[in-house]
Design an enzyme around this catalytic site. Structure first.
Site, PDB file in Angstrom:
ATOM      1  N   LYS A 211      47.901  40.253  46.178  1.00 38.92           N
ATOM      2  CA  LYS A 211      46.519  40.055  45.725  1.00 38.92           C
ATOM      3  C   LYS A 211      46.558  39.565  44.286  1.00 38.92           C
ATOM      4  O   LYS A 211      47.089  40.234  43.400  1.00 38.92           O
ATOM      5  CB  LYS A 211      45.732  41.356  45.827  1.00 38.92           C
ATOM      6  N   ARG A 221      32.034  40.437  43.376  1.00 38.70           N
ATOM      7  CA  ARG A 221      31.701  41.433  42.352  1.00 38.70           C
ATOM      8  C   ARG A 221      30.202  41.448  42.099  1.00 38.70           C
ATOM      9  O   ARG A 221      29.633  42.498  41.791  1.00 38.70           O
ATOM     10  CB  ARG A 221      32.500  41.164  41.068  1.00 38.70           C
ATOM     11  N   LYS A 235      41.413  42.085  35.872  1.00 37.61           N
ATOM     12  CA  LYS A 235      42.257  43.124  36.481  1.00 37.61           C
ATOM     13  C   LYS A 235      43.725  42.710  36.393  1.00 37.61           C
ATOM     14  O   LYS A 235      44.523  42.992  37.283  1.00 37.61           O
ATOM     15  CB  LYS A 235      41.811  43.339  37.941  1.00 37.61           C
ATOM     16  N   GLU A 251      56.521  42.199  46.449  1.00 37.33           N
ATOM     17  CA  GLU A 251      55.408  43.101  46.778  1.00 37.33           C
ATOM     18  C   GLU A 251      55.372  43.412  48.278  1.00 37.33           C
ATOM     19  O   GLU A 251      55.216  44.558  48.690  1.00 37.33           O
ATOM     20  CB  GLU A 251      54.061  42.473  46.381  1.00 37.33           C
ATOM     21  N   LYS A 266      45.656  37.081  49.259  1.00 40.09           N
ATOM     22  CA  LYS A 266      44.278  36.917  48.813  1.00 40.09           C
ATOM     23  C   LYS A 266      44.260  36.372  47.409  1.00 40.09           C
ATOM     24  O   LYS A 266      45.009  36.888  46.565  1.00 40.09           O
ATOM     25  CB  LYS A 266      43.623  38.304  48.848  1.00 40.09           C
ATOM     26  N   SER A 292      35.177  35.440  48.536  1.00 43.49           N
ATOM     27  CA  SER A 292      33.790  35.094  48.237  1.00 43.49           C
ATOM     28  C   SER A 292      33.653  33.758  47.516  1.00 43.49           C
ATOM     29  O   SER A 292      32.752  32.980  47.822  1.00 43.49           O
ATOM     30  CB  SER A 292      33.162  36.212  47.415  1.00 43.49           C
ATOM     31  N   TYR A 331      33.770  35.382  55.481  1.00 43.72           N
ATOM     32  CA  TYR A 331      32.322  35.629  55.561  1.00 43.72           C
ATOM     33  C   TYR A 331      31.683  34.710  56.589  1.00 43.72           C
ATOM     34  O   TYR A 331      30.534  34.905  56.966  1.00 43.72           O
ATOM     35  CB  TYR A 331      31.690  35.449  54.172  1.00 43.72           C
TER      36      TYR A 331
HETATM   37  C1  PBG Z   1      38.025  45.338  45.331  1.00 42.35           C
HETATM   38  C2  PBG Z   1      37.979  44.100  46.139  1.00 42.35           C
HETATM   39  C3  PBG Z   1      37.683  42.822  45.656  1.00 42.35           C
HETATM   40  C4  PBG Z   1      37.619  41.988  46.766  1.00 42.35           C
HETATM   41  C5  PBG Z   1      37.911  42.762  47.896  1.00 42.35           C
HETATM   42  N1  PBG Z   1      38.137  44.080  47.487  1.00 42.35           N
HETATM   43  C6  PBG Z   1      37.343  42.351  44.304  1.00 42.35           C
HETATM   44  C7  PBG Z   1      38.263  42.554  43.199  1.00 42.35           C
HETATM   45  O1  PBG Z   1      39.445  42.841  43.349  1.00 42.35           O
HETATM   46  O2  PBG Z   1      37.762  42.475  42.072  1.00 42.35           O
HETATM   47  C8  PBG Z   1      37.269  40.529  46.708  1.00 42.35           C
HETATM   48  C9  PBG Z   1      36.773  39.916  47.947  1.00 42.35           C
HETATM   49  C10 PBG Z   1      36.094  38.612  47.778  1.00 42.35           C
HETATM   50  O3  PBG Z   1      36.043  38.019  46.681  1.00 42.35           O
HETATM   51  O4  PBG Z   1      35.573  38.124  48.777  1.00 42.35           O
HETATM   52  N2  PBG Z   1      39.179  46.006  45.140  1.00 42.35           N
END
Ligand code: PBG
Length: 340
Positions: A211, A221, A235, A251, A266, A292, A331
């Protein structure tokens, strides 16, 4: 006189080129026959954003066509997923600010929104639909980080202890698969041991193994209300830097060793090289998350008439299959299931 008609032209010899790849592209039937990869409804996981009782359903401005819904609507959409043949949904809670706290205690409340939603959906769908719940604290913390903050830093081991409790309350509520999206070190092994100790031997773990610290999560968010309050603004001390490739393999290797059943990459589209490397290195299911921001891009350009929505969405997902994805979180899942 042109070369084309001269006697020593390659055309005059009549056999140039010996191999014509276009022969296998001439008609729809042969294109179908030689097709190497395909997209099916069996590949799809559909994320849903759920609101607590009493809040008005609304749309997410940066994700047109996606709404934050009540538990009843989530149940209805889950039934729709079943009827469309979608194998699984992924649930994300929109936690009201008054239930957020610095340490995100609501995450481990066995009666929190995600547990209530999971129970309600389970009651209606039985085992006809997989329910996947996220493991991370960001929907519950006032600072929007995925873990506990101590002196401005997201601490690892103390966070993992809370994640284990969060995993257990979600498993108890009836979730089939836990998806830790927090990127703390060692959490897969710790969660696996906690689940086993609590008797949840068959609750699976889909690890967000690779990730990345991506700007493509912005609309998500907004959707869960963690953008405005994200202390630190990013993050990067736990999610991976976009430059990293070998580290993704490291990982995944660790997460599998710790007991992950499936791993995730991701975001999707900018990271398909990672999907391919993981599939060649490990013979395990790899899920890709079309996040997203990817949805927002495809949607925005389609709404302006700049791209043909159905074609670009199906092409983007087929590209993920070609890279090696065995499943895709998108989505667009319901829409795609209808198109297919
Ligand atoms: C939270 C989480 C996130 C997403 C899925 N779980 C956001 C992040 O890590 O800030 C993102 C999913 C998306 O953007 O569609 N841990």
């Amino acid at each position: 006189m042109s070369n084309l008609s001269s006697s020593n032209s390659f055309l005059a010899r009549g056999n140039f080129p010996a191999t014509r790849l276009r022969r296998l592209r001439r008609s729809p039937w042969i294109r179908r026959l030689v097709q190497e990869n395909s997209l099916s409804v069996d590949d799809l996981i559909w994320p849903l954003f759920v609101l607590p009782e009493g809040s008005a359903e609304d749309s997410i401005p940066s994700m047109p066509g996606v709404s934050r819904m009540s538990i009843e609507s989530a149940v209805a959409q889950a039934e729709r997923a079943v009827s469309l043949g979608i194998p699984a949904i992924a649930l994300f809670p929109v936690t009201p600010p008054k239930l957020k706290s610095p340490d995100g205690e609501e995450a481990t409340n066995p009666d929190n929104l995600i547990c209530r939603t999971t129970r309600a959906i389970r009651q209606v769908v039985g085992d006809r639909l997989g329910i996947i719940c996220d493991v991370a604290l960001d929907p519950y913390t006032t600072h929007g980080q995925d873990g506990l903050m101590r002196d401005g830093y997201v601490v690892n081991d103390e966070t993992v202890e809370v994640l284990c409790q969060q995993a257990i309350v979600q498993a108890k509520a009836g979730c089939d698969m836990l998806a830790p999206s927090d990127m703390m070190d060692g959490r897969i092994g710790a969660i696996r041991q906690s689940l086993d100790a609590a008797g949840f031997l068959d609750t699976a773990i889909l690890s967000y193994a690779a990730k990345y610290a991506s700007a493509f999560y912005g609309p998500f968010r907004d959707a869960v209300g963690s953008a405005k309050n994200l202390i630190g603004g990013d993050k990067k001390t736990y999610q991976m830097h976009p430059s990293m490739s070998d580290e993704a393999i490291h990982e995944v290797a660790l997460d599998l060793q710790e007991g992950a059943d499936m791993v995730m990459v991701k975001p999707g589209m900018p990271y398909l090289d990672i999907v391919q490397r993981i599939r060649t290195s490990f013979q395990v299911p790899v899920v890709v998350y079309q996040v997203s921001g990817e949805y927002a891009m495809l949607k925005a350009a389609s709404e302006r008439g700049w791209l043909d929505e159905k074609s670009v969405v199906l092409e983007s997902l087929l590209g993920m299959k070609r890279a090696g994805a065995t499943g895709i979180i998108t989505y667009y899942a319901a829409q795609v299931a209808e198109w297919l």
